[in-house]
Design a protein around this motif. Structure first.
Motif, short mmCIF file in Angstrom:
data_model
loop_
_atom_site.label_atom_id
_atom_site.label_comp_id
_atom_site.label_asym_id
_atom_site.label_seq_id
_atom_site.Cartn_x
_atom_site.Cartn_y
_atom_site.Cartn_z
N ILE A 101 0.82 -1.22 0.00
CA ILE A 101 0.00 0.00 0.00
C ILE A 101 0.86 1.27 0.00
O ILE A 101 0.32 2.38 -0.08
CB ILE A 101 -0.95 0.03 1.21
N LEU A 102 2.17 1.11 0.07
CA LEU A 102 3.05 2.28 0.11
C LEU A 102 3.35 2.79 -1.29
O LEU A 102 3.56 2.00 -2.22
CB LEU A 102 4.37 1.94 0.81
N ASP A 103 3.39 4.10 -1.43
CA ASP A 103 3.92 4.71 -2.64
C ASP A 103 5.44 4.63 -2.52
O ASP A 103 6.05 5.36 -1.74
CB ASP A 103 3.47 6.18 -2.73
N LEU A 104 6.06 3.71 -3.25
CA LEU A 104 7.48 3.47 -3.08
C LEU A 104 8.35 4.65 -3.52
O LEU A 104 9.51 4.74 -3.15
CB LEU A 104 7.88 2.19 -3.84
N LYS A 105 7.77 5.55 -4.32
CA LYS A 105 8.51 6.75 -4.71
C LYS A 105 8.45 7.81 -3.61
O LYS A 105 9.42 8.55 -3.40
CB LYS A 105 7.94 7.33 -6.02
N TYR B 104 6.74 8.49 2.43
CA TYR B 104 6.38 9.40 3.52
C TYR B 104 4.98 9.99 3.33
O TYR B 104 4.28 10.30 4.29
CB TYR B 104 7.42 10.52 3.66
N GLN B 105 4.57 10.16 2.08
CA GLN B 105 3.23 10.68 1.83
C GLN B 105 2.16 9.66 2.21
O GLN B 105 1.13 10.01 2.79
CB GLN B 105 3.08 11.09 0.36
N THR B 106 2.42 8.39 1.90
CA THR B 106 1.48 7.34 2.30
C THR B 106 1.39 7.27 3.82
O THR B 106 0.30 7.16 4.39
CB THR B 106 1.91 5.97 1.75
N LEU B 107 2.54 7.32 4.49
CA LEU B 107 2.56 7.25 5.95
C LEU B 107 1.78 8.42 6.55
O LEU B 107 1.07 8.26 7.55
CB LEU B 107 4.00 7.27 6.45
N HIS B 108 1.90 9.59 5.94
CA HIS B 108 1.17 10.76 6.43
C HIS B 108 -0.33 10.59 6.21
O HIS B 108 -1.14 10.90 7.10
CB HIS B 108 1.68 12.01 5.71
N GLN B 109 -0.71 10.09 5.06
CA GLN B 109 -2.14 9.91 4.75
C GLN B 109 -2.78 8.86 5.67
O GLN B 109 -3.94 9.02 6.07
CB GLN B 109 -2.29 9.50 3.29
#
Length: 356
Positions: A49-53, A56-61
């Motif tokens: 589910i992580l945006d590998l690029k 940090y944005q996925t973790l924030h969301q």
């Protein structure tokens, strides 16, 4: 079922291992009450589910769904993510000793062998930290020889840019030169207010205080908006700790998400924009923000923070006094960060136009 069959035997061993890992993980979670988080898959955890690029944005969301403290599984490793200024400060400052550890990331352990200020552990880290702080303090404070070297390198950077005569050049050249100068000066000196170069800058700022105020605001906003180390370096708990309603075991992998602090809308009104007025009040006076944490916070914060701030001021003002920077005619600058542990700029062309 023939247990002597090789395929059956291998599958039985894998099943037993999986059940053992599941039972161990369930028992551990039951005992320690880890925070909630997205449901992991076997082996890969939540990597899918992580945006590998831009992980940090996925973790924030995810914090919007699971709250400022949640658990995510990176492969087989569980990590507790801390989001927002209040939560990160609570952990790194108010519970500094409990969150003092450095998570053991295999690739970093292999490279550093447990040495150095950043990735060392326990007493080894304390010794290295004290040594680094004393070294940075004692080297070159107020010495004219070191000051001259820094001024010489700054002038060399300006001359190098002028030699291009307005032709586009790769931005990595200016980055390498500037970073090289910063590293040299950090290794050789801890510049203070006795420096002639710095005194000159301070005198100019005293004569025109509005210049100092807006320059400080711009430099601070560059660091905030740049979000250079968005995930921070991973921490680890040094003991079992009750934190915000959850019991975290000793050795818990912790991610104090700096991007969630620097982009915290409770502290930065236009967090998604480059807006120097974040650091100015209605009268144009500089305002310090507690949520300004580009160097992290607590006992594991960057040891060279004060020196880096001084270097940023010197190089920023020296370059802007001599050049106007802009994209080549017909081109646009892509401000999206490059992929990596830090969010450095993408390679691009830029023009440095000497000021008249």
């Amino acid at each position: 079922m023939n247990i002597s069959d090789p395929i059956t035997l291998v599958l039985s061993i894998i099943l037993c291992l999986f059940l053992a890992l599941f039972f161990f993980g369930w028992k551990r979670n039951y005992r320690y009450n880890l925070p909630p988080g997205p449901r992991p898959l076997p082996i890969i955890g939540n990597l899918h589910i992580l945006d590998l690029k831009k992980p940090y944005q996925t973790l924030h969301q995810l914090s919007k769904k699971y709250g400022p403290v949640y658990t995510i599984q990176l492969g087989v490793e569980k990590a507790v993510v801390l989001c927002g200024y209040e939560t990160v400060k609570d952990a790194l400052v108010n519970h500094a000793d409990e969150f003092l550890g450095r998570a053991k990331v295999p690739i970093f352990e292999e490279i550093s062998k447990g040495h150095g200020v950043i990735f060392s552990h326990d007493e080894n880290w304390r010794v290295m930290r004290r040594f680094a702080l004393l070294t940075l303090r004692d080297f070159g404070m107020g010495k004219e020889s070191i000051e001259s070297k820094i001024s010489e390198e700054s002038d060399f950077l300006v001359k190098k840019l002028k030699s291009y005569k307005g032709e586009p050049f790769d931005n990595t050249m200016i980055m390498n030169a500037a970073v090289g100068n910063i590293i040299i000066s950090i290794l050789l000196t801890g510049m203070d207010t006795t420096s002639t170069t710095l005194r000159w800058g301070l005198l100019l700022m005293m004569k025109y205080p509005e210049i100092q105020t807006y320059t400080d605001a711009v430099i601070h906003e560059i660091q905030r908006f740049g979000n250079i180390v968005p995930t921070n370096l991973p921490h680890a708990t040094t003991q079992d700790i009750n934190f915000r309603g959850y019991l975290l075991p000793k050795g818990t992998y912790v991610i104090p998400l700096l991007t969630s602090v620097l982009y915290d809308k409770d502290h930065f009104a236009k967090a998604d924009e480059f807006y120097p007025e974040h650091f100015l009040d209605s009268s144009g006076n500089f305002v310090r923000k507690e949520a300004f944490m580009p160097f992290s916070a607590g006992k594991r914060s960057c040891a060279g923070e004060s020196l880096a701030k001084m270097e940023l001021f010197l190089f920023f003002t020296r370059l802007l006094q001599n050049f106007t920077f802009q994209a080549p005619p017909g081109a646009a600058l892509d401000l999206n960060p490059a992929i990596g542990f830090t969010t450095g700029p993408l390679p691009h062309k830029i023009c440095a136009i000497p000021r008249v």
